[in-house]
Design a protein around this motif. Structure first.
Motif, short mmCIF file in Angstrom:
data_model
loop_
_atom_site.label_atom_id
_atom_site.label_comp_id
_atom_site.label_asym_id
_atom_site.label_seq_id
_atom_site.Cartn_x
_atom_site.Cartn_y
_atom_site.Cartn_z
N CYS A 1 -77.79 -32.10 -35.72
CA CYS A 1 -76.38 -32.24 -35.36
C CYS A 1 -75.56 -32.61 -36.59
CB CYS A 1 -76.22 -33.29 -34.26
SG CYS A 1 -76.51 -34.99 -34.80
N SER A 2 -74.26 -32.59 -36.43
CA SER A 2 -73.35 -32.95 -37.51
C SER A 2 -73.15 -34.47 -37.54
CB SER A 2 -72.00 -32.28 -37.31
OG SER A 2 -71.35 -32.82 -36.17
N LYS A 3 -72.53 -34.94 -38.61
CA LYS A 3 -72.22 -36.36 -38.73
C LYS A 3 -71.29 -36.81 -37.60
CE LYS A 3 -70.66 -39.81 -42.01
NZ LYS A 3 -70.40 -40.08 -43.43
N ARG A 4 -70.30 -35.97 -37.28
CA ARG A 4 -69.35 -36.30 -36.21
C ARG A 4 -70.06 -36.40 -34.85
NH1 ARG A 4 -66.31 -39.27 -34.24
NH2 ARG A 4 -64.96 -38.56 -32.60
N THR A 5 -71.00 -35.48 -34.60
CA THR A 5 -71.75 -35.52 -33.34
C THR A 5 -72.61 -36.78 -33.27
OG1 THR A 5 -71.75 -33.12 -33.17
CG2 THR A 5 -73.44 -34.28 -31.93
N LEU A 6 -73.19 -37.16 -34.39
CA LEU A 6 -74.00 -38.38 -34.44
C LEU A 6 -73.16 -39.60 -34.07
CD1 LEU A 6 -76.85 -39.40 -35.14
CD2 LEU A 6 -76.06 -39.65 -37.49
N ILE A 7 -71.95 -39.66 -34.60
CA ILE A 7 -71.03 -40.76 -34.27
C ILE A 7 -70.67 -40.70 -32.78
CG2 ILE A 7 -68.69 -41.65 -34.65
CD1 ILE A 7 -69.04 -40.71 -37.61
N ARG A 8 -70.41 -39.51 -32.28
CA ARG A 8 -70.06 -39.35 -30.86
C ARG A 8 -71.22 -39.79 -29.97
NH1 ARG A 8 -68.05 -34.52 -31.16
NH2 ARG A 8 -69.93 -33.40 -30.59
N TYR A 9 -72.46 -39.47 -30.36
CA TYR A 9 -73.62 -39.92 -29.59
C TYR A 9 -73.66 -41.44 -29.50
CZ TYR A 9 -75.87 -35.26 -29.67
OH TYR A 9 -76.18 -33.94 -29.50
N ARG A 10 -73.32 -42.12 -30.58
CA ARG A 10 -73.28 -43.59 -30.56
C ARG A 10 -72.16 -44.07 -29.64
NH1 ARG A 10 -72.95 -44.08 -36.54
NH2 ARG A 10 -71.23 -45.49 -36.05
N GLN A 11 -70.98 -43.47 -29.75
CA GLN A 11 -69.84 -43.88 -28.94
C GLN A 11 -70.08 -43.64 -27.45
OE1 GLN A 11 -66.84 -41.48 -30.84
NE2 GLN A 11 -66.26 -43.12 -32.27
N GLN A 12 -70.79 -42.57 -27.12
CA GLN A 12 -71.05 -42.22 -25.72
C GLN A 12 -72.31 -42.89 -25.17
OE1 GLN A 12 -71.31 -37.94 -25.98
NE2 GLN A 12 -69.09 -37.68 -25.92
N GLN A 13 -72.92 -43.78 -25.95
CA GLN A 13 -74.13 -44.49 -25.55
C GLN A 13 -75.32 -43.55 -25.34
OE1 GLN A 13 -74.14 -48.08 -25.21
NE2 GLN A 13 -72.30 -47.66 -26.37
N ARG A 14 -75.30 -42.40 -26.00
CA ARG A 14 -76.48 -41.52 -25.96
C ARG A 14 -77.50 -42.00 -26.98
NH1 ARG A 14 -74.53 -35.40 -25.84
NH2 ARG A 14 -76.79 -35.12 -25.62
N LEU A 15 -77.05 -42.80 -27.94
CA LEU A 15 -77.90 -43.55 -28.86
C LEU A 15 -77.49 -45.01 -28.69
CD1 LEU A 15 -77.72 -41.34 -32.10
CD2 LEU A 15 -79.57 -41.43 -30.42
N LEU A 16 -78.44 -45.84 -28.36
CA LEU A 16 -78.14 -47.23 -28.01
C LEU A 16 -78.22 -48.15 -29.23
CD1 LEU A 16 -80.26 -47.37 -24.74
CD2 LEU A 16 -77.81 -46.91 -24.97
N GLU A 17 -77.20 -48.97 -29.38
CA GLU A 17 -77.18 -49.95 -30.47
C GLU A 17 -78.29 -50.96 -30.24
OE1 GLU A 17 -74.15 -52.88 -32.91
OE2 GLU A 17 -73.48 -52.01 -31.01
N GLY A 18 -79.00 -51.29 -31.29
CA GLY A 18 -80.11 -52.23 -31.20
C GLY A 18 -81.42 -51.56 -30.80
N ILE A 19 -81.33 -50.30 -30.39
CA ILE A 19 -82.52 -49.54 -30.03
C ILE A 19 -82.64 -48.35 -30.98
CG2 ILE A 19 -83.67 -48.18 -28.23
CD1 ILE A 19 -83.40 -51.09 -27.42
#
Length: 93
Positions: free
Chosen positions: A16-34
């Motif tokens: 994915c792109s850098k922007r998509t990676l950021i969006r995944y974090r914002q949308q909780q598709r990648l969980l902080e601390g995990i």
């Protein structure tokens, strides 16, 4: 030991792109601390092993196999290890 990587490597793992990676974090598709966190200097780092497992589980953080993998990761953290009793060693007689 956990395998952490930078955003460039995470982008390659997720294809994915850098922007998509950021969006995944914002949308909780990648969980902080995990799946991601910050190093002491504040830079975002990603747990490469968990991200690779997430891809293998179809990208769903709710996939049962991914949930098990997350639990194994959490159980392996030093703060989740049983404490050893502190005390004086007994002298041999």
């Amino acid at each position: 030991m956990t395998n952490f990587c930078d955003s460039k490597t995470a982008e390659e793992i997720l294809n994915c792109s850098k922007r998509t990676l950021i969006r995944y974090r914002q949308q909780q598709r990648l969980l902080e601390g995990i799946h991601w966190g910050r190093n002491p200097s504040g830079k975002v780092v990603y747990n490469a092993d968990l991200i690779k497992n997430l891809v293998m589980c179809g990208g769903s953080i709710e996939h049962p196999d991914h949930e098990k993998f997350i639990q194994q990761y959490l159980d392996s953290l030093p703060e989740n290890q049983p404490r050893q009793k502190k005390g004086r060693a007994t002298a041999a007689v």
